[in-house]
Design a protein around this motif. Structure first.
Motif, mmCIF file in Angstrom:
data_model
loop_
_atom_site.group_PDB
_atom_site.id
_atom_site.type_symbol
_atom_site.label_atom_id
_atom_site.label_comp_id
_atom_site.label_asym_id
_atom_site.label_seq_id
_atom_site.Cartn_x
_atom_site.Cartn_y
_atom_site.Cartn_z
ATOM 1 N N GLN A 83 0.833 -1.207 0.000
ATOM 2 C CA GLN A 83 0.000 0.000 0.000
ATOM 3 C C GLN A 83 0.867 1.256 0.000
ATOM 4 O O GLN A 83 1.900 1.318 0.671
ATOM 5 C CB GLN A 83 -0.930 0.001 1.221
ATOM 6 N N GLU A 84 0.432 2.274 -0.733
ATOM 7 C CA GLU A 84 1.223 3.471 -0.949
ATOM 8 C C GLU A 84 1.572 4.198 0.353
ATOM 9 O O GLU A 84 2.674 4.729 0.507
ATOM 10 C CB GLU A 84 0.484 4.430 -1.890
ATOM 11 N N TYR A 85 0.659 4.228 1.289
ATOM 12 C CA TYR A 85 0.918 5.002 2.515
ATOM 13 C C TYR A 85 2.085 4.419 3.305
ATOM 14 O O TYR A 85 2.782 5.136 4.029
ATOM 15 C CB TYR A 85 -0.347 5.064 3.376
ATOM 16 N N ILE A 86 2.329 3.126 3.164
ATOM 17 C CA ILE A 86 3.463 2.497 3.852
ATOM 18 C C ILE A 86 4.768 2.873 3.168
ATOM 19 O O ILE A 86 5.769 3.186 3.820
ATOM 20 C CB ILE A 86 3.285 0.965 3.888
ATOM 21 N N LEU A 87 4.766 2.853 1.844
ATOM 22 C CA LEU A 87 5.975 3.192 1.104
ATOM 23 C C LEU A 87 6.366 4.653 1.312
ATOM 24 O O LEU A 87 7.553 4.993 1.305
ATOM 25 C CB LEU A 87 5.756 2.921 -0.388
ATOM 26 N N ARG A 88 5.375 5.520 1.530
ATOM 27 C CA ARG A 88 5.664 6.947 1.698
ATOM 28 C C ARG A 88 6.011 7.305 3.148
ATOM 29 O O ARG A 88 6.495 8.394 3.411
ATOM 30 C CB ARG A 88 4.450 7.787 1.267
#
Length: 331
Positions: A173-178
């Motif tokens: 999920q994008e929020y984890i990568l960011r």
């Protein structure tokens, strides 16, 4: 000497005899179903909670040297297979259920560690820990316990390797990568600080797992004393080649850590279920419980979640059949 340690210290057979004598004095026949069920319930509950308290104290003291940031830095020093092996071994010293492991998995992933490394940790942490080694020894013997604790990290490393080779970073999920990671200086703890931390972990863990231990022991008491042996043998014995698959799948909807599954496993084994079937059930419950999969779905996308479930299920089934084949040697 080894038999004495296994039976009287780890297995606490003296406690079983004491409870049996006390129930007899109270007028209960411990050879009848009701008396035997009460004896099983009291003995297993006390035994598991006492062993759990001692084990969590020791394990938590060890874990005080490996807070998340320090663990991240440790893993960051290694690359390739070595990093996945270290992650799997690190998972064995963390007494977490699958739901408790997922926040650490998210933290490690957001810190930029390779996906194969973080998944090796995620598989190993709920499946195997040092506490399970001692509890398994108390019931199944040291051979089974050692092989189980070895094969858990093997599955974790193999699963992490496969996931890393598939290059599925886009499935996080994008929020984890960011999110990134902030290094927080770790205060060096003194002996009494570590001991205080360990005692706190004992109380926290005991409160968390006690309901599941009670449920597991109650189910085990029913299986042990009320369900006909032939039913268990027909469903999970040697004549059913799909017993391992059935056990692994049946374990998935449940939610418990390894301490709650052990009394159920003990009862199934005593009724004639094969060893590999029993251990496959335990692995299914601890690694792939439905609540933990719902939590993991918030961190990874459907494709990666499906691969994770498939890898773990395949590994659990293979280990189950391997234990079935080795049962005569191990027990």
């Amino acid at each position: 000497m080894l038999t004495f340690i296994q039976d009287e210290i780890l297995g606490m057979k003296w406690l079983d005899r004491l409870i049996g004598d006390l129930l007899t004095l109270c007028g209960l026949d411990v050879n009848e179903k009701l008396g035997a069920s009460i004896r099983f319930f009291l003995y297993d509950t006390i035994k598991i909670m006492v062993l759990l308290g001692v084990l969590i104290l020791i394990i938590s003291y060890i874990r005080s040297y490996f807070p998340p940031e320090r663990s991240k830095k440790l893993l960051g020093r290694f690359n390739g297979p070595a990093a996945r092996i270290i992650a799997a071994l690190l998972g064995t010293v963390t007494p977490f259920c699958s739901c408790s492991s997922i926040p650490l998995f998210i933290g490690f992933t957001s810190a930029g560690l390779p996906l194969g490394v973080t998944f090796s940790f995620l598989i190993s942490s709920p499946m195997v820990d040092l506490g399970s080694l001692v509890l398994l020894m108390s019931i199944f013997g040291w051979k089974v316990a050692v092989v189980y604790v070895i094969l858990g990290p093997v599955i974790a490393v193999a699963g992490g390797t496969l996931i890393e080779k598939l290059h599925m970073e886009d499935q996080v999920q994008e929020y984890i990568l960011r999110a990134g990671s902030i290094d927080v200086p770790q205060e060096e703890l003194r002996f009494k600080d570590r001991l205080r931390y360990a005692r706190g972990e004992v109380l926290t863990t005991a409160k968390k797992v006690f309901p599941y231990v009670l449920i597991g022991v109650a189910i085990g008491a029913v299986i042990h004393n009320w369900i006909p042996e032939e039913w268990i043998i027909n469903a999970l014995g040697g004549d059913n080649p799909f017993g391992v698959v059935i056990a692994a799948v049946c374990g998935i909807p449940m939610y418990a850590d390894i301490f709650g599954t052990i009394p159920i496993a003990e009862a199934l084994l005593s009724k004639g279920a094969l060893l590999g079937v029993v251990l496959a059930f335990m692995m299914g419950v601890t690694t792939l419980s439905l609540p933990s999969m719902i939590m993991l779905k918030k961190a990874v996308k459907a494709k990666l979640l499906g691969i994770f479930i498939g890898v773990c299920t395949a590994g659990i089934i293979l280990v189950g059949y391997a234990f079935n084949a080795l049962q005569a040697v191990l027990i």
